[in-house]
Scaffold this motif. Sequence first.
Motif, PDB file in Angstrom:
ATOM      1  N   LEU A   1       0.816  -1.177   0.090  1.00  0.00           N
ATOM      2  CA  LEU A   1       0.073   0.086   0.056  1.00  0.00           C
ATOM      3  C   LEU A   1       0.860   1.157  -0.037  1.00  0.00           C
ATOM      4  N   GLY A   2       2.335   1.118  -0.113  1.00  0.00           N
ATOM      5  CA  GLY A   2       3.039   2.333   0.041  1.00  0.00           C
ATOM      6  C   GLY A   2       3.813   2.667   1.329  1.00  0.00           C
ATOM      7  N   GLY A   3       3.530   1.957   2.324  1.00  0.00           N
ATOM      8  CA  GLY A   3       4.154   2.259   3.619  1.00  0.00           C
ATOM      9  C   GLY A   3       5.640   1.651   3.557  1.00  0.00           C
ATOM     10  N   GLU A   4       6.220   2.282   4.850  1.00  0.00           N
ATOM     11  CA  GLU A   4       7.519   1.631   5.043  1.00  0.00           C
ATOM     12  C   GLU A   4       7.511   0.591   6.123  1.00  0.00           C
ATOM     13  N   PRO A   5       8.258  -0.391   5.786  1.00  0.00           N
ATOM     14  CA  PRO A   5       7.848  -1.674   6.758  1.00  0.00           C
ATOM     15  C   PRO A   5       8.268  -1.145   8.366  1.00  0.00           C
ATOM     16  N   GLN A   6       7.519  -1.665   9.159  1.00  0.00           N
ATOM     17  CA  GLN A   6       7.296  -1.429  10.529  1.00  0.00           C
ATOM     18  C   GLN A   6       7.648  -2.323  11.188  1.00  0.00           C
ATOM     19  N   ALA A   7       8.314  -2.290  12.556  1.00  0.00           N
ATOM     20  CA  ALA A   7       8.528  -3.597  13.303  1.00  0.00           C
ATOM     21  C   ALA A   7       7.514  -3.129  14.489  1.00  0.00           C
ATOM     22  N   TRP A   8       6.480  -3.774  14.050  1.00  0.00           N
ATOM     23  CA  TRP A   8       4.858  -3.408  14.867  1.00  0.00           C
ATOM     24  C   TRP A   8       5.072  -3.685  16.098  1.00  0.00           C
ATOM     25  N   VAL A   9       5.545  -4.604  16.746  1.00  0.00           N
ATOM     26  CA  VAL A   9       5.315  -4.774  18.330  1.00  0.00           C
ATOM     27  C   VAL A   9       6.512  -3.842  19.027  1.00  0.00           C
ATOM     28  N   THR A  10       7.318  -2.933  18.562  1.00  0.00           N
ATOM     29  CA  THR A  10       8.095  -2.282  19.219  1.00  0.00           C
ATOM     30  C   THR A  10       7.528  -0.976  19.202  1.00  0.00           C
ATOM     31  N   ILE A  11       6.510  -0.527  18.278  1.00  0.00           N
ATOM     32  CA  ILE A  11       6.027   0.806  18.589  1.00  0.00           C
ATOM     33  C   ILE A  11       5.232   1.236  19.675  1.00  0.00           C
ATOM     34  N   PRO A  12       5.841   2.023  20.696  1.00  0.00           N
ATOM     35  CA  PRO A  12       5.222   2.368  21.798  1.00  0.00           C
ATOM     36  C   PRO A  12       3.647   2.838  21.877  1.00  0.00           C
ATOM     37  N   PHE A  13       2.868   2.348  22.748  1.00  0.00           N
ATOM     38  CA  PHE A  13       1.314   2.348  22.830  1.00  0.00           C
ATOM     39  C   PHE A  13       0.703   1.732  21.818  1.00  0.00           C
ATOM     40  N   TRP A  14       1.149   1.870  20.540  1.00  0.00           N
ATOM     41  CA  TRP A  14       0.122   1.096  19.506  1.00  0.00           C
ATOM     42  C   TRP A  14       0.411  -0.185  19.675  1.00  0.00           C
ATOM     43  N   ASN A  15       1.511  -0.884  20.099  1.00  0.00           N
ATOM     44  CA  ASN A  15       1.919  -1.980  20.207  1.00  0.00           C
ATOM     45  C   ASN A  15       0.873  -2.888  20.930  1.00  0.00           C
ATOM     46  N   ASN A  16       0.346  -2.313  22.004  1.00  0.00           N
ATOM     47  CA  ASN A  16      -0.708  -2.756  22.947  1.00  0.00           C
ATOM     48  C   ASN A  16      -1.865  -3.338  22.106  1.00  0.00           C
ATOM     49  N   PHE A  17      -2.198  -2.682  21.138  1.00  0.00           N
ATOM     50  CA  PHE A  17      -3.397  -3.011  20.470  1.00  0.00           C
ATOM     51  C   PHE A  17      -3.050  -4.104  19.393  1.00  0.00           C
ATOM     52  N   PHE A  18      -1.531  -4.328  19.037  1.00  0.00           N
ATOM     53  CA  PHE A  18      -1.178  -5.481  18.382  1.00  0.00           C
ATOM     54  C   PHE A  18      -1.332  -6.661  19.089  1.00  0.00           C
ATOM     55  N   LEU A  19      -1.256  -6.603  20.237  1.00  0.00           N
ATOM     56  CA  LEU A  19      -1.334  -7.739  21.207  1.00  0.00           C
ATOM     57  C   LEU A  19      -2.834  -7.818  21.445  1.00  0.00           C
ATOM     58  N   MET A  20      -3.448  -6.669  21.712  1.00  0.00           N
ATOM     59  CA  MET A  20      -5.066  -7.046  22.002  1.00  0.00           C
ATOM     60  C   MET A  20      -5.658  -7.800  20.863  1.00  0.00           C
ATOM     61  N   ALA A  21      -5.153  -7.591  19.308  1.00  0.00           N
ATOM     62  CA  ALA A  21      -5.756  -8.266  18.366  1.00  0.00           C
ATOM     63  C   ALA A  21      -5.727  -9.723  18.664  1.00  0.00           C
ATOM     64  N   ILE A  22      -4.685 -10.194  18.980  1.00  0.00           N
ATOM     65  CA  ILE A  22      -4.503 -11.669  19.236  1.00  0.00           C
ATOM     66  C   ILE A  22      -5.771 -12.262  20.386  1.00  0.00           C
ATOM     67  N   LEU A  23      -6.003 -11.477  21.285  1.00  0.00           N
ATOM     68  CA  LEU A  23      -6.980 -11.945  22.228  1.00  0.00           C
ATOM     69  C   LEU A  23      -8.239 -12.160  21.730  1.00  0.00           C
ATOM     70  N   ILE A  24      -8.490 -10.730  20.735  1.00  0.00           N
ATOM     71  CA  ILE A  24      -9.666 -10.527  20.307  1.00  0.00           C
ATOM     72  C   ILE A  24      -9.972 -11.820  19.292  1.00  0.00           C
ATOM     73  N   TRP A  25      -8.825 -11.978  18.427  1.00  0.00           N
ATOM     74  CA  TRP A  25      -8.989 -13.113  17.352  1.00  0.00           C
ATOM     75  C   TRP A  25      -9.571 -14.435  18.252  1.00  0.00           C
ATOM     76  N   ILE A  26      -8.973 -14.538  19.334  1.00  0.00           N
ATOM     77  CA  ILE A  26      -9.403 -15.896  20.081  1.00  0.00           C
ATOM     78  C   ILE A  26     -10.659 -15.961  20.582  1.00  0.00           C
ATOM     79  N   GLN A  27     -11.107 -14.819  21.275  1.00  0.00           N
ATOM     80  CA  GLN A  27     -12.300 -14.795  21.908  1.00  0.00           C
ATOM     81  C   GLN A  27     -13.584 -14.504  21.143  1.00  0.00           C
TER      82      GLN A  27
END
Lengths: 331, 379
Positions: free
Chosen positions: A183-209
């Motif tokens: 989509l034209g973005g620069e690659p990101q190390a998602w789980v190391t981006i402060p604050f927003w990485n919390n949401f990437f972890l939450m996505a896992i639990l949402i996916w399970i529940q």
Amino acid sequence: MEQIAYASLTIVIGVGGCVAYFLTSNLALDALFPPRGPHAGANINRANAIRPWLFLFPAIFMLGLYLLYPAVYSGILSLMDSGGETFVGLDNYAFLARDAKFQESLRNNLLWLVVVPAAATLFGLLAAALTDRLKWGATAQSLIFMPMAISFVGAAVIWKFIYDYRGEGQEQIGVLNALWVALGGEPQAWVTIPFWNNFFLMAILIWIQTGFAMVILSAALKGIPEETIEAAIIDGATPLQVFLKIKVPQIWGTIAVVWTTITVLVLKIFDIVFAMTNGQWGTQVLANYMYDWMFRGTPDFGRGSAIVMVIVALVIPIMIWNIRNARKEMR
Amino acid sequence: MEGIAGTRARLVWAINLSVIALVLLWTVPTFGLLVSSFRDKDQLAVSGWWTSLTASEQSGFVRTAAPVEAQRNEGGEWVIDGTLLPEGGGRITGFGTSSRSPDAFAPGAAAELRDGGMLRVAEDGSYRITAAAPFEATRGIRIFYTAVEPPRFTTDNYREVLTSEGMGRAFLNTFTVTIPATIIPILIAAFAAYALAWMEFPGRALLIAAVVGLLVVPLQVAFIPLLRLHNEIGIGKGYLGIWLAHTGFGLPLAIFLLRNYIAGLPREIIESARVDGATDFEIFRRIILPLSFPALASFAIFQFLWVWNDLLVAKVFLGAGDNQMVMTGRIVELLGSRGGNWEILTASAFISILVPLIVFFAMQKYLVRGLLAGSVKGG
């Protein structure tokens, strides 16, 4: 192999022991108060007063020893020093109140608490409503429900793979970065981006529940009386209106149950954070922070227990609500 | 209710498409893991799993055997030959003599080597180095290449994690933990549930409330006190300790689920058995247990999945040695030590989720029933 034999032996001893206990204790009771002879009536009454406690004894013993006693003990430990020897009053709690890492954990837990139950319930409701009248609805439901069987650790591997990061210019092997770059973005190390990485972890639990929420809400939707829906349609309600104004209000109780069940799970969330980031980059949560104090480096039982007590305090309102509901149910 | 004729067809389409999107979102992550675990590790490291069915371009190099030994004399010319690609392994699109330009020469062309000699690489990967004078180097010559390789799938990843990464042993350990921890609480809970459902005694309501309350107690409260207790009575860290712990932790849910179910059994059956002179023990054994099978199965599945998937209790109550390390613990270790080796991680993860998935799909009916009994009715 030796281990399997040991496990099998334990099953035999455990199950056999239980059966033997119930059998002999009941026989002993009958022998002590025989339900015949001159005092038959009195004996039966006496035996009936004792028998429930024979049935309950192993369960009460295990619950007491493995949950009740430790809960009290942990409460006491939270008032003691690191080795659990000297009484220090509320020092541990005072320490936590000043501790930046604890504040971060608490803030993150509250964030999880707001986002995960809401998102999982919402997605679950959406999935339940959409699959309700579908021919292949049962298949779809079973596929959405599937992550429920996957361990948090397994899910962590699955999602870590999705969030995988390669430097710019290299080919991305993580789905998220591949899409992002496409989509034209620069690659990101998602789980190391402060604050927003919390949401990437939450996505896992949402996916399970989500599957859990969907299954229960789907059953509740099926239990809605047809007449109410038919009446609304005759009155000219659109499908969306029927859903929002007729169906949802009738299953509020179930939505609340799903919400609180997931909330309790979120308060104790440990595995996902432990496996994904171990609390680095601002993703610490209470249960993982407690684990740090209790089992890493020099253990500090006092502070660890104080964090546990904070989790307990957060759970107690839900506990009371559950008990009240259960009592209403029984009447 | 299928009124509103005109918009209906479009609505059905929209619903079908959204459900498809949801299902994809919820299955693709796991599918990606499964596909990746069977991919060749070199391909896995450089391309996304969604490209795994198409050929991929790869660069690499091969070092020939030591020229002094590998060379032979062919009609007055010194020759070294061999192949760059594994058998049936694709097509060379370019080659070169330095790492900076692995595709400087087209297949079939001749490249001059620094130490003398000519290098030719054919499209199928076979190479031939020729020189007028014998080679004297003792180190092999490096040949760089770019090739289009067909997808390669393999079970090597699984072989590796099961043996050298210790997942085979961990699988056995997980089994050892799970089976007794699933079976033992059932019997204890069933008796208690019957007493709470059908026997009259003072304090019954209080006990039920206590069980409901204990359902949500965080397990974390139990760790330090129980570890101390286990050490004092000589169990220490080990299987016996974790079986007991899981039994204790699983009991509230077991009693709650079974009590709900058993309390819903028809009163007449139990009363008429009492009138016929059956004791509570007989009623329990002959009537309650057989009739409660669905509820017993529900709980068994819950407990099985929960214990199998658990990480925290295992980390606390088991030792860290190979003979006690469960799969979840092993995977977390691999995440730390082999973080970039996705062939190891994906295969390990899939081994650990395989059994729960089988149980899930085989017994889904009971799982759903248990969830409903546990949540909709009670609280």
